[in-house]
Scaffold this motif. Structure first.
Motif, short mmCIF file in Angstrom:
data_model
loop_
_atom_site.label_atom_id
_atom_site.label_comp_id
_atom_site.label_asym_id
_atom_site.label_seq_id
_atom_site.Cartn_x
_atom_site.Cartn_y
_atom_site.Cartn_z
N SER A 129 0.82 -1.22 0.00
CA SER A 129 0.00 0.00 0.00
C SER A 129 0.85 1.27 0.00
O SER A 129 0.33 2.36 -0.23
CB SER A 129 -0.90 0.01 1.23
N GLY A 130 2.13 1.12 0.30
CA GLY A 130 3.02 2.28 0.37
C GLY A 130 3.39 2.69 1.78
O GLY A 130 4.28 3.51 1.97
N LYS A 131 2.71 2.14 2.77
CA LYS A 131 3.02 2.47 4.17
C LYS A 131 4.42 1.97 4.50
O LYS A 131 4.76 0.81 4.23
CB LYS A 131 2.00 1.84 5.11
N GLU A 132 5.21 2.84 5.10
CA GLU A 132 6.59 2.51 5.43
C GLU A 132 6.78 2.24 6.92
O GLU A 132 6.15 2.88 7.76
CB GLU A 132 7.53 3.64 5.01
N HIS A 133 7.68 1.31 7.20
CA HIS A 133 8.08 0.98 8.57
C HIS A 133 9.61 1.04 8.59
O HIS A 133 10.27 0.24 7.92
CB HIS A 133 7.64 -0.43 8.97
#
Length: 107
Positions: A10-14
């Motif tokens: 989804s593009g969410k970064e960690h």
């Protein structure tokens, strides 16, 4: 330690600091990063820890061994250049800044 960025489909970064000696897969597992299932626990016996390595990092990583190449045949939408199994990437200071993206789904 190395700072590794895990990017969900989804593009969410960690962004996580992973201790040297662990694998990129263990860093994801230990920090609850979604998208890296690691069903085999790191034995290179499945492809559920498959990621796409950021293009800037492809040449900086050690080459794939034959077992990893074989397991990538079972990965979801493998990329011949960027696909890697995170269980095969040992964390060291040289991996500081590594970016990996999870595929849309795992098998």
């Amino acid at each position: 330690m190395a700072r590794i960025t895990y990017v969900e489909h989804s593009g969410k970064e960690h962004v996580v600091e992973v201790p040297n000696g662990l694998t990129v897969m263990e860093g994801a597992r230990d920090n609850g990063i979604p998208g890296i299932e690691a069903d085999c626990g790191g034995a290179c016996a499945c492809s559920t820890c498959h990621v796409y390595v950021d293009a800037a990092w492809v040449e900086k990583l050690p080459p794939k061994d034959p077992m990893e190449e074989d397991m990538l045949d079972f990965a979801y939408e493998p990329d011949p250049v960027r696909s890697r199994l995170t269980c095969q990437l040992k964390v060291s200071p040289a991996l500081d800044g590594l970016r990996v993206q999870m595929p849309a789904r795992q098998i």
